[in-house]
Design an enzyme around this catalytic site. Structure first.
Site, PDB file in Angstrom:
ATOM      1  N   ASN A  42      34.597  51.690  53.600  1.00  0.00           N
ATOM      2  CA  ASN A  42      33.466  52.490  53.093  1.00  0.00           C
ATOM      3  C   ASN A  42      32.367  51.663  52.418  1.00  0.00           C
ATOM      4  OD1 ASN A  42      34.713  51.796  50.748  1.00  0.00           O
ATOM      5  ND2 ASN A  42      34.820  53.868  49.892  1.00  0.00           N
ATOM      6  N   ASP A  86      59.290  44.328  42.667  1.00  0.00           N
ATOM      7  CA  ASP A  86      58.563  43.378  41.834  1.00  0.00           C
ATOM      8  C   ASP A  86      59.343  42.925  40.602  1.00  0.00           C
ATOM      9  OD1 ASP A  86      55.752  42.263  41.263  1.00  0.00           O
ATOM     10  OD2 ASP A  86      56.224  43.287  39.384  1.00  0.00           O
ATOM     11  N   ASP A 143      32.252  49.678  49.782  1.00  0.00           N
ATOM     12  CA  ASP A 143      32.121  49.452  48.334  1.00  0.00           C
ATOM     13  C   ASP A 143      32.638  48.066  47.929  1.00  0.00           C
ATOM     14  OD1 ASP A 143      34.833  49.745  48.584  1.00  0.00           O
ATOM     15  OD2 ASP A 143      35.034  51.324  47.064  1.00  0.00           O
ATOM     16  N   GLU A 160      61.804  40.463  44.718  1.00  0.00           N
ATOM     17  CA  GLU A 160      61.211  39.256  44.174  1.00  0.00           C
ATOM     18  C   GLU A 160      62.075  38.830  42.995  1.00  0.00           C
ATOM     19  OE1 GLU A 160      57.007  37.774  42.220  1.00  0.00           O
ATOM     20  OE2 GLU A 160      58.012  39.536  41.476  1.00  0.00           O
ATOM     21  N   ASP A 212      37.684  46.777  54.208  1.00  0.00           N
ATOM     22  CA  ASP A 212      36.934  47.787  53.463  1.00  0.00           C
ATOM     23  C   ASP A 212      36.213  48.712  54.436  1.00  0.00           C
ATOM     24  OD1 ASP A 212      35.339  49.233  51.724  1.00  0.00           O
ATOM     25  OD2 ASP A 212      33.876  47.617  51.483  1.00  0.00           O
ATOM     26  N   HIS A 241      50.567  36.704  47.705  1.00  0.00           N
ATOM     27  CA  HIS A 241      49.412  36.958  46.842  1.00  0.00           C
ATOM     28  C   HIS A 241      49.483  36.247  45.500  1.00  0.00           C
ATOM     29  CE1 HIS A 241      52.520  39.474  45.299  1.00  0.00           C
ATOM     30  NE2 HIS A 241      51.782  39.802  44.260  1.00  0.00           N
ATOM     31  N   ASP A 242      50.610  35.622  45.195  1.00  0.00           N
ATOM     32  CA  ASP A 242      50.756  34.874  43.947  1.00  0.00           C
ATOM     33  C   ASP A 242      50.686  33.365  44.167  1.00  0.00           C
ATOM     34  OD1 ASP A 242      51.225  37.173  42.441  1.00  0.00           O
ATOM     35  OD2 ASP A 242      53.404  37.038  42.651  1.00  0.00           O
ATOM     36  N   ASP A 296      40.604  49.177  51.568  1.00  0.00           N
ATOM     37  CA  ASP A 296      41.110  50.534  51.362  1.00  0.00           C
ATOM     38  C   ASP A 296      42.058  50.959  52.482  1.00  0.00           C
ATOM     39  OD1 ASP A 296      39.216  51.100  53.439  1.00  0.00           O
ATOM     40  OD2 ASP A 296      37.663  51.239  51.886  1.00  0.00           O
TER      41      ASP A 296
HETATM   42  O1  TEU Z   1      55.178  38.414  39.986  1.00  0.00           O
HETATM   43  C1  TEU Z   1      56.224  38.098  39.120  1.00  0.00           C
HETATM   44  C2  TEU Z   1      56.239  36.764  38.584  1.00  0.00           C
HETATM   45  O2  TEU Z   1      57.287  36.283  38.204  1.00  0.00           O
HETATM   46  C3  TEU Z   1      54.937  36.100  38.294  1.00  0.00           C
HETATM   47  O3  TEU Z   1      55.012  35.626  36.979  1.00  0.00           O
HETATM   48  C4  TEU Z   1      54.629  34.955  39.152  1.00  0.00           C
HETATM   49  O4  TEU Z   1      55.506  33.924  38.874  1.00  0.00           O
HETATM   50  C5  TEU Z   1      53.217  34.561  38.838  1.00  0.00           C
HETATM   51  O5  TEU Z   1      52.406  35.499  39.503  1.00  0.00           O
HETATM   52  C6  TEU Z   1      52.824  33.214  39.290  1.00  0.00           C
HETATM   53  O6  TEU Z   1      51.529  32.937  38.787  1.00  0.00           O
HETATM   54  C7  TEU Z   1      55.006  39.748  40.267  1.00  0.00           C
HETATM   55  C8  TEU Z   1      53.820  39.992  41.172  1.00  0.00           C
HETATM   56  O7  TEU Z   1      54.047  39.399  42.419  1.00  0.00           O
HETATM   57  C9  TEU Z   1      52.580  39.506  40.498  1.00  0.00           C
HETATM   58  O8  TEU Z   1      51.447  39.629  41.327  1.00  0.00           O
HETATM   59  C10 TEU Z   1      52.395  40.306  39.246  1.00  0.00           C
HETATM   60  O9  TEU Z   1      51.318  39.803  38.518  1.00  0.00           O
HETATM   61  C11 TEU Z   1      53.647  40.300  38.373  1.00  0.00           C
HETATM   62  O10 TEU Z   1      54.845  40.520  39.103  1.00  0.00           O
HETATM   63  C12 TEU Z   1      53.575  41.401  37.360  1.00  0.00           C
HETATM   64  O11 TEU Z   1      53.767  42.640  37.969  1.00  0.00           O
HETATM   65 CA    CA Z   2      36.454  50.467  50.113  1.00  0.00          CA
END
Ligand code: TEU
Ligand code: CA
Length: 564
Positions: free
Chosen positions: A23, A199, A25, A256, A21, A328-329, A29
């Site tokens: 700035n 995605d 907030d 994905e 970050d 991130h998932d 970013d």
């Molecule tokens: O994830 C797709 C997906 O199949 C998700 O259901 C995944 O299995 C789930 O996040 C597990 O808890 C993608 C992205 O990576 C995810 O961050 C998004 O939320 C999703 O698509 C919708 O765009």
């Molecule tokens: Ca920021």
């Protein structure tokens, strides 16, 4: 296999909201990202994948896009994005954006216009379907829980959303919609992107009869994934996309893909496949419950290892896969895949070694390189993620106690990976001068970049050495194209494989690690070898210690990369 520019690269996923970050907030970013490009370059990163930075109401953290041509205010401006592109180019790096085209945000102009005129042009951009007997058109449960259909106000129509109700699915049957998306993709490519991470793409093909399925949950609904698994013909769309966009730019695309049909692999990532690459999630779906997190089974070490091996053996014949430990998932890999006794720096280095040298292109997720871990919360209200809230409710509805449900969140929540990047031990972890949008993992005082940069034996220093080794001119060919050959699979605690490269004079590199609690001694085919990398001290020294008359001894949590 035809050689491609991206085959020998190392990629890094940035989750913009939590990276840096600039700035104050509390939200990461673009300027923050720009300020860390040298850090990434120094780490050994070539390709950066940015999770969505488009304008969005952030119901699903940017995976709900309300304008594909705008940068989210929270992240900065288009000018700053252009600077980011220029600065990466200067450093010989590449940028991938996230392509979210199965759905958009309900705040997108298209959807707003569709609601205004439910029988007009823009309604045709979505699935507006007549209800059956005053109810939803089918019994689908969305990925985030609840019905996948919501009423279109003032009509007897429903719109389809496989994810949250704020993420209406786009109608890929409609050529006008497809054209809009292709234009948008090409507009971004023209700016100088290297490509896209794509995605949830398997979901774009629907069975237009929207059949109901046998209920598979306490709510009496059936997962919408049943339809995805049943329906044929997604490949035609994928080819059409490729033809109108990526093909014209030699773009790198990494998809994905969940729930692909068994025989489709080569159509997806084979020579002239729909995509350049796709993520191998085999280790991540292993043990996944039918009903949700409360139903997950923890796989054994052997099951985990053998799943990866099987996947490697299959994939290397077909295409160049993308390997991850976490994203991130997913929860943090160090918390998920390391046994209790290995949840330490040696263990994290071991996990990095066995994962990054697999066949394929490694994608490192931000913070993985310092060994960030899952984060315990006291109450469900401390989570921000839509999927976590749903899974928590599912667990409670199935009769779990609050404590149990919280434990599942600690193990599986997507927010585990979304806590801000830990740059130093100052208040705000060097991530922000303000209040972080999602609370930091309190262990930032111990686990942070600044501390690890000072220390030669840190996880971060090890990642640098590991990536440098992967790219070293003498070994690069082997680590890029060398065959993956598993070894010592009968040993219960050993994760070992060779990379063997005919084109590189038959070079044979053994990657071996001991995930067990006790030392193991392995018979070698040769008398000894040259240790190229060790997580237990200086390579030359370690080389003198671990070999003895044709055997190799690895301590608990030891990993070694050996040139045979
Ligand atoms: O994830 C797709 C997906 O199949 C998700 O259901 C995944 O299995 C789930 O996040 C597990 O808890 C993608 C992205 O990576 C995810 O961050 C998004 O939320 C999703 O698509 C919708 O765009
Ligand atoms: Ca920021």
């Amino acid at each position: 296999m035809k050689k491609k520019w991206w085959h020998d690269k190392v990629a890094y996923q940035i989750y913009p909201k939590s990276f840096m970050d600039a700035n104050g907030d509390g939200i990461g970013d673009l300027r923050g990202i720009i300020s860390k490009l040298d850090y990434l370059k120094d780490l050994g990163i070539d390709i950066i994948w940015l999770s969505p930075v488009y304008q969005s109401p952030f119901v699903d953290q940017g995976y709900d896009i309300s304008d594909y041509y705008k940068i989210a205010e929270e992240f900065g401006t288009m000018q700053e994005f252009d600077v980011l592109l220029a600065e990466t180019k200067k450093r010989g790096m590449y940028v991938l954006m996230d392509l979210v085209i199965n759905h958009c945000s309900d705040q997108h102009e298209w959807f707003q216009k569709a609601l205004q005129n439910p029988y007009g042009k823009y309604a045709g951009y979505f699935y507006f379907v007549k209800g059956r007997d005053g109810k939803e058109p089918s019994n689908y449960r969305s990925y985030f829980g609840g019905s996948a259909w919501d009423p279109v106000p003032g009509t007897d129509l429903y719109y389809l959303h496989m994810f949250s109700k704020e993420q209406p699915d786009l109608n890929w049957e409609n050529p006008e919609l497809r054209k809009e998306i292709y234009q948008m993709i090409n507009w971004w490519m023209e700016k100088g992107l290297a490509g896209f991470r794509i995605d949830a793409i398997i979901n774009i093909k629907k069975d237009l009869s929207f059949p109901s399925y046998e209920p598979d949950g306490l709510d009496g609904r059936a997962s919408c994934v049943k339809m995805v698994e049943d329906v044929q013909g997604v490949g035609e769309y994928l080819e059409d996309i490729k033809h109108h966009t990526f093909d014209q730019y030699d773009a790198f695309t990494v998809a994905e893909v969940f729930n692909m049909k068994d025989d489709e692999l080569s159509e997806f990532i084979g020579e002239d496949g729909h995509f350049s690459s796709m993520f191998d999630f085999s280790a991540h779906i292993l043990g996944q419950g039918e009903n949700g997190w409360y139903d997950n089974k923890k796989p054994s070490f052997q099951a985990w290892r053998d799943t990866i091996f099987e996947s490697q053996l299959e994939l290397q014949r077909i295409g160049h896969v993308a390997n991850i430990i976490e994203n991130h998932d997913e929860p943090r890999g160090a918390s998920r895949f390391l046994p209790e006794h290995a949840k330490n720096e040696a263990g994290k280095k071991m996990l990095a070694t066995t994962s990054i040298l697999l066949y394929g292109i490694p994608f490192i997720y931000q913070g993985q390189e310092i060994g960030m871990t899952n984060c315990r919360r006291k109450d469900i209200s401390e989570y921000d993620d839509i999927s976590t809230k749903d899974q928590y409710q599912e667990a409670i509805a199935a009769g779990c106690s609050v404590e149990q449900a919280m434990e599942y969140c600690f193990e599986y929540s997507r927010d585990n990976a979304r806590t801000p990047m830990q740059w130093n031990d100052a208040v705000g972890a060097g991530f922000t001068q303000g209040k972080p949008w999602l609370a930091l993992n309190p262990n930032y005082t111990d686990i942070n970049v600044e501390e690890q940069e000072k220390r030669e034996d840190s996880v971060l220093s090890y990642y640098k050495k590991l990536l440098a080794l992967k790219k070293a001119p003498e070994y690069k060919e082997t680590f890029t194209y060398g065959r993956f050959v598993p070894d010592y699979q009968k040993e219960d605690s050993v994760f070992a494989y060779h990379r063997i490269c005919r084109e590189n004079g038959g070079q044979d590199i053994l990657v071996a690690a001991n995930y067990g609690t006790k030392a193991v001694t392995l018979k070698m085919k040769s008398l000894s070898g040259k240790v190229l990398l060790s997580n237990m001290g200086k390579e030359e020294e370690r080389g003198r210690e671990i070999f003895s008359e044709g055997t190799l001894t690895l301590e608990s949590c030891e990993a070694a990369v050996i040139l045979l």
